[in-house]
Scaffold this motif. Structure first.
Motif, PDB file in Angstrom:
ATOM      1  N   CYS A 151      -1.116 -34.777 108.177  1.00 20.18           N
ATOM      2  CA  CYS A 151      -1.045 -36.154 107.653  1.00 20.18           C
ATOM      3  C   CYS A 151      -0.936 -37.159 108.802  1.00 20.18           C
ATOM      4  CB  CYS A 151       0.144 -36.319 106.711  1.00 20.18           C
ATOM      5  SG  CYS A 151      -0.097 -35.508 105.124  1.00 20.18           S
ATOM      6  N   GLU A 152      -0.228 -36.749 109.865  1.00 16.01           N
ATOM      7  CA  GLU A 152      -0.128 -37.619 111.043  1.00 16.01           C
ATOM      8  C   GLU A 152      -1.510 -37.887 111.622  1.00 16.01           C
ATOM      9  OE1 GLU A 152       2.777 -38.861 112.906  1.00 16.01           O
ATOM     10  OE2 GLU A 152       3.401 -38.565 110.823  1.00 16.01           O
ATOM     11  N   ALA A 153      -2.324 -36.824 111.637  1.00 15.28           N
ATOM     12  CA  ALA A 153      -3.646 -36.937 112.258  1.00 15.28           C
ATOM     13  C   ALA A 153      -4.670 -37.560 111.315  1.00 15.28           C
ATOM     14  CB  ALA A 153      -4.122 -35.547 112.690  1.00 15.28           C
ATOM     15  N   MET A 154      -4.424 -37.467 109.995  1.00 15.70           N
ATOM     16  CA  MET A 154      -5.419 -37.927 109.013  1.00 15.70           C
ATOM     17  C   MET A 154      -4.763 -38.853 107.999  1.00 15.70           C
ATOM     18  SD  MET A 154      -7.290 -34.340 108.068  1.00 15.70           S
ATOM     19  CE  MET A 154      -8.641 -35.046 107.186  1.00 15.70           C
ATOM     20  N   PRO A 155      -4.787 -40.148 108.215  1.00 13.61           N
ATOM     21  CA  PRO A 155      -4.163 -41.074 107.261  1.00 13.61           C
ATOM     22  C   PRO A 155      -4.688 -40.884 105.832  1.00 13.61           C
ATOM     23  CG  PRO A 155      -4.790 -42.216 109.277  1.00 13.61           C
ATOM     24  CD  PRO A 155      -5.320 -40.831 109.397  1.00 13.61           C
ATOM     25  N   ALA A 156      -5.952 -40.466 105.692  1.00 11.68           N
ATOM     26  CA  ALA A 156      -6.505 -40.282 104.337  1.00 11.68           C
ATOM     27  C   ALA A 156      -5.760 -39.165 103.612  1.00 11.68           C
ATOM     28  CB  ALA A 156      -7.990 -39.942 104.424  1.00 11.68           C
ATOM     29  N   LEU A 157      -5.348 -38.138 104.352  1.00 15.24           N
ATOM     30  CA  LEU A 157      -4.602 -37.034 103.736  1.00 15.24           C
ATOM     31  C   LEU A 157      -3.194 -37.505 103.373  1.00 15.24           C
ATOM     32  CD1 LEU A 157      -4.665 -34.026 102.959  1.00 15.24           C
ATOM     33  CD2 LEU A 157      -3.777 -33.495 105.231  1.00 15.24           C
ATOM     34  N   SER A 158      -2.613 -38.288 104.264  1.00 13.22           N
ATOM     35  CA  SER A 158      -1.271 -38.807 104.031  1.00 13.22           C
ATOM     36  C   SER A 158      -1.225 -39.626 102.728  1.00 13.22           C
ATOM     37  CB  SER A 158      -0.877 -39.657 105.237  1.00 13.22           C
ATOM     38  OG  SER A 158       0.399 -40.132 105.086  1.00 13.22           O
ATOM     39  N   GLU A 159      -2.281 -40.393 102.468  1.00 14.32           N
ATOM     40  CA  GLU A 159      -2.336 -41.182 101.222  1.00 14.32           C
ATOM     41  C   GLU A 159      -2.362 -40.290  99.992  1.00 14.32           C
ATOM     42  OE1 GLU A 159      -5.554 -44.056 101.030  1.00 14.32           O
ATOM     43  OE2 GLU A 159      -4.952 -44.707 103.046  1.00 14.32           O
ATOM     44  N   ARG A 160      -3.003 -39.126 100.138  1.00 19.65           N
ATOM     45  CA  ARG A 160      -3.102 -38.204  98.991  1.00 19.65           C
ATOM     46  C   ARG A 160      -1.787 -37.473  98.740  1.00 19.65           C
ATOM     47  NH1 ARG A 160      -6.017 -40.696  97.642  1.00 19.65           N
ATOM     48  NH2 ARG A 160      -8.138 -41.037  98.286  1.00 19.65           N
ATOM     49  N   LEU A 161      -0.933 -37.390  99.759  1.00 21.08           N
ATOM     50  CA  LEU A 161       0.282 -36.555  99.653  1.00 21.08           C
ATOM     51  C   LEU A 161       1.555 -37.397  99.854  1.00 21.08           C
ATOM     52  CD1 LEU A 161      -0.900 -33.463 101.787  1.00 21.08           C
ATOM     53  CD2 LEU A 161      -1.044 -33.749  99.309  1.00 21.08           C
ATOM     54  N   PRO A 162       1.895 -38.225  98.866  1.00 21.75           N
ATOM     55  CA  PRO A 162       3.074 -39.084  99.059  1.00 21.75           C
ATOM     56  C   PRO A 162       4.412 -38.348  98.927  1.00 21.75           C
ATOM     57  CG  PRO A 162       2.081 -39.490  96.912  1.00 21.75           C
ATOM     58  CD  PRO A 162       1.172 -38.536  97.619  1.00 21.75           C
ATOM     59  N   TYR A 163       4.422 -37.145  98.339  1.00 20.35           N
ATOM     60  CA  TYR A 163       5.698 -36.433  98.169  1.00 20.35           C
ATOM     61  C   TYR A 163       5.583 -34.992  98.662  1.00 20.35           C
ATOM     62  CZ  TYR A 163       6.845 -40.378  95.219  1.00 20.35           C
ATOM     63  OH  TYR A 163       7.062 -41.649  94.760  1.00 20.35           O
ATOM     64  N   PHE A 164       6.537 -34.607  99.497  1.00 20.99           N
ATOM     65  CA  PHE A 164       6.635 -33.223  99.965  1.00 20.99           C
ATOM     66  C   PHE A 164       7.888 -32.612  99.338  1.00 20.99           C
ATOM     67  CE2 PHE A 164       3.867 -32.345 103.820  1.00 20.99           C
ATOM     68  CZ  PHE A 164       2.975 -33.378 103.542  1.00 20.99           C
ATOM     69  N   VAL A 165       7.690 -31.562  98.560  1.00 24.41           N
ATOM     70  CA  VAL A 165       8.800 -30.916  97.851  1.00 24.41           C
ATOM     71  C   VAL A 165       8.995 -29.531  98.468  1.00 24.41           C
ATOM     72  CG1 VAL A 165       9.554 -30.038  95.602  1.00 24.41           C
ATOM     73  CG2 VAL A 165       8.353 -32.239  95.754  1.00 24.41           C
ATOM     74  N   GLY A 166      10.131 -29.346  99.111  1.00 24.19           N
ATOM     75  CA  GLY A 166      10.318 -28.129  99.903  1.00 24.19           C
ATOM     76  C   GLY A 166      11.105 -27.055  99.185  1.00 24.19           C
ATOM     77  N   LEU A 167      10.765 -25.813  99.499  1.00 25.44           N
ATOM     78  CA  LEU A 167      11.570 -24.670  99.062  1.00 25.44           C
ATOM     79  C   LEU A 167      12.260 -24.113 100.301  1.00 25.44           C
ATOM     80  CD1 LEU A 167       8.882 -22.859  96.850  1.00 25.44           C
ATOM     81  CD2 LEU A 167      10.699 -24.393  96.070  1.00 25.44           C
ATOM     82  N   ILE A 168      13.505 -23.707 100.142  1.00 27.64           N
ATOM     83  CA  ILE A 168      14.148 -22.962 101.227  1.00 27.64           C
ATOM     84  C   ILE A 168      13.438 -21.614 101.281  1.00 27.64           C
ATOM     85  CG2 ILE A 168      16.307 -21.833 101.924  1.00 27.64           C
ATOM     86  CD1 ILE A 168      17.821 -24.108 100.544  1.00 27.64           C
ATOM     87  N   CYS A 169      13.294 -21.054 102.477  1.00 33.27           N
ATOM     88  CA  CYS A 169      12.536 -19.792 102.526  1.00 33.27           C
ATOM     89  C   CYS A 169      13.155 -18.820 103.523  1.00 33.27           C
ATOM     90  CB  CYS A 169      11.088 -20.086 102.905  1.00 33.27           C
ATOM     91  SG  CYS A 169      10.093 -18.601 103.066  1.00 33.27           S
ATOM     92  N   GLY A 170      13.662 -17.703 103.002  1.00 37.46           N
ATOM     93  CA  GLY A 170      14.209 -16.640 103.852  1.00 37.46           C
ATOM     94  C   GLY A 170      13.139 -16.105 104.779  1.00 37.46           C
ATOM     95  N   HIS A 171      12.042 -15.677 104.217  1.00 40.84           N
ATOM     96  CA  HIS A 171      10.835 -15.402 104.991  1.00 40.84           C
ATOM     97  C   HIS A 171       9.643 -15.281 104.059  1.00 40.84           C
ATOM     98  CE1 HIS A 171      12.371 -11.079 104.580  1.00 40.84           C
ATOM     99  NE2 HIS A 171      11.164 -10.971 104.065  1.00 40.84           N
ATOM    100  N   GLN A 172       8.464 -15.401 104.645  1.00 43.30           N
ATOM    101  CA  GLN A 172       7.223 -15.310 103.878  1.00 43.30           C
ATOM    102  C   GLN A 172       6.767 -13.853 103.835  1.00 43.30           C
ATOM    103  OE1 GLN A 172       5.321 -16.725 101.829  1.00 43.30           O
ATOM    104  NE2 GLN A 172       3.607 -17.769 102.804  1.00 43.30           N
ATOM    105  N   LYS A 173       6.310 -13.423 102.665  1.00 47.16           N
ATOM    106  CA  LYS A 173       5.825 -12.043 102.504  1.00 47.16           C
ATOM    107  C   LYS A 173       4.294 -12.009 102.523  1.00 47.16           C
ATOM    108  CE  LYS A 173       9.792  -9.945 101.246  1.00 47.16           C
ATOM    109  NZ  LYS A 173      10.441  -8.987 102.169  1.00 47.16           N
ATOM    110  N   SER A 174       3.749 -10.822 102.765  1.00 46.84           N
ATOM    111  CA  SER A 174       2.301 -10.642 102.600  1.00 46.84           C
ATOM    112  C   SER A 174       2.014 -10.327 101.129  1.00 46.84           C
ATOM    113  CB  SER A 174       1.813  -9.480 103.464  1.00 46.84           C
ATOM    114  OG  SER A 174       2.143  -8.245 102.841  1.00 46.84           O
TER     115      SER A 174
END
Ligand SMILES: Cc1cc2nc3c(=O)[nH]c(=O)nc-3n(C[C@H](O)[C@H](O)[C@H](O)COP(=O)(O)OP(=O)(O)OC[C@H]3O[C@@H](n4cnc5c(N)ncnc54)[C@H](O)[C@@H]3O)c2cc1C
Length: 462
Positions: free
Chosen positions: A200-223
């Motif tokens: 989003c920093e690099a692409m203002p057009a993407l930033s406009e599309r993504l006004p909210y970031f909703v995070g999950l806590i994550c112990g680790h990512q699985k395959s």
């Protein structure tokens, strides 16, 4: 090869390209795809990229350390929020809560307290967004079980609730929302959201599309093969698993003692639909780190520092006994804090104010792994001649010898689990997986016990 090229080569050879899919919108021709291990990989090695292409990719890569770090980005995003405090682990905070939705049906169909689905629904029904980008069940034969996609109605958001211990990438969805317009909330684990923030920093057009970031806590990512391994144990061969619910709430049990529901067909074609307490399935102890993707052992953003709001499980004594599940929440913006507090005032939500230290306490193992023990793992990896990215924090070694050994074993087990499972697939025999992991697992368990006993002795004689 110049410096940027060398850094990219190091990231690729060290398996430190996150595979978030963000690369796909940065440079034409890059395509994120799943490899044999069931891990999304943005493979750039076969492409003839220009120097500026490589730099563009590195600028959004979580482990190149060339983009703004999470804390600096968060300071820009949330530093001017009224009442914002900065916690050394949790990052920027305007409110911290534990709680759940009051609607029992909604709570039952979620993983923790259902607050993520509730908040996403509020964002949609208040007209703030046109849709939610989250991990959704895939439809149709030959598809993976879950993929990132867009939900545009409340029903869709609700039907795709629940935690997926399953990887997804944004390589197909981000181009779609960029081309189609609209505003979306993006849900994800820390490294994926951080890379999307950098994009989003690099692409203002993407930033406009993504006004909210909703995070999950994550112990680790699985395959993806984590799900296959669970299905195989109840008689569903890999490839025949049609659906999985990683987080079935089991009445009368603690919230952390959840079950797994597996739906598919057995080798003789008979349908299987079974729910098993997760701890009874081999390889589900998170400490073992089976099927863990490599970057999870390098990540120090444990509480999703660049997400506007973060949800996790309230693994705290006062909430654990409630099998219906409870969230911990960190709000980083006053807009989302007010939305949550309005939900409390209207009794749609039951929310307790908690201290951000309680959120940290609820994730004690994760905080230890991602922060306190990171230097230990990096020291080990360096001693093997491996590339390690720059650290944000004090990199001095503080762990006992026994704890250091536990960390080494965790890295080894995670890495070995991928090839051990591929070996089992080739032999068409799940037992091969357990046999291949046995000696590492035994050594890990011994060193884990020794580290625990030493810590106890140290406390007693301190
Ligand atoms: C891989 C992984 C590891 C986790 N580890 C921890 C942990 O160590 N400690 C902890 O407290 N919490 C952890 N969580 C978060 C926790 O399991 C719950 O997802 C969180 O508490 C939200 O619960 P809820 O009831 O509010 O969510 P729900 O109301 O059930 O909604 C969950 C939302 O998240 C979306 N979603 C689920 N999985 C993914 C995914 N992989 N990528 C993108 N979107 C997704 C769903 O589509 C849905 O919109 C983890 C989650 C994941 C995916």
């Amino acid at each position: 090869m110049n410096e940027a090229g060398r850094l990219m080569a190091s990231l690729v050879s060290s398996d430190l390209v996150v595979g978030s899919g963000v690369f796909d919108v940065m440079v034409d021709g890059v395509k994120t795809e799943f490899d044999r291990r069931g891990i999304p990989v943005s493979d750039v090695s076969g492409l003839s990229l220009s120097d500026s292409d490589v730099r563009r990719l590195l600028s959004v890569s979580a482990f190149s350390r060339l983009g703004m770090r999470e804390d600096a980005l968060a300071a820009r995003l949330y530093g001017s929020e009224e009442g914002a405090r900065v916690d050394p682990v949790a990052g920027h905070v305007v409110g911290a809560y534990a709680g759940a939705v009051s609607d029992e049906a909604l709570r039952a169909s979620s993983s923790s307290g259902g607050l993520t689905t509730w908040l996403l629904g509020e964002l949609l029904s208040s007209g703030r967004i046109d849709g939610v980008i989250h991990l959704k069940q895939s439809r149709g034969a030959g598809h993976p079980l879950f993929e990132y996609g867009v939900s545009r109605t409340l029903d869709e958001i609700r039907s795709d609730a629940k935690t997926k211990y399953y990887p997804g990438h944004l390589g197909a969805t981000l181009p779609e929302v960029l081309a189609g317009g609209g505003r979306y909330a993006l849900v994800g684990i820390p490294s994926v959201l951080y890379e999307a923030r950098l994009a989003c920093e690099a692409m203002p057009a993407l930033s406009e599309r993504l006004p909210y970031f909703v995070g999950l806590i994550c112990g680790h990512q699985k395959s993806r093969h984590y799900a296959d391994s669970l299905g195989w144990q109840v008689g569903i061969d890999p490839g025949a698993l049609e659906w999985i619910d990683f987080r079935v709430k089991l009445p009368e049990r603690r919230a952390s003692a959840y079950g797994t529901r597996l739906v598919g067909s057995a080798a003789d074609g008979k349908p299987v639909d079974i729910t098993v307490p997760t701890s009874e399935l081999y390889g589900t102890d998170w400490g073992l780190g089976f099927f863990k993707v490599n970057f999870s052992d390098y990540a120090d953003d444990v509480l999703n520092e660049t997400a506007d709001v973060v949800f996790g499980d309230a693994w705290l004594p006062q909430y654990l006994d409630d099998s219906r599940g409870t969230n911990v929440v960190i709000a980083r913006t006053n807009e989302l804090k007010e939305l949550l507090e309005r939900g409390r005032a209207s009794r749609e939500l039951k929310l307790d104010d908690i201290d951000v230290a309680d959120v940290r306490r609820s994730q004690a193992g994760l905080v230890r792994h991602g922060r306190e023990l990171l230097p230990t793992r990096f020291e080990y990896l360096r001693s093997r001649g491996e590339f390690v990215p720059r650290m944000r924090y004090d990199g001095r070694q503080k762990a006992s010898l026994a704890r250091r050994h536990v960390q080494r074993m965790r890295v080894k087990m995670a890495r070995e689990s991928h090839s051990a499972f591929l070996g089992a697939l080739e032999s068409r025999d799940f037992a091969v997986f357990g046999k291949s992991m046995k000696s590492l697992t035994r050594e890990y368990e011994l060193s884990y016990r020794a580290a625990g006993m030493l810590a106890q002795l140290r406390r007693r004689f301190a």
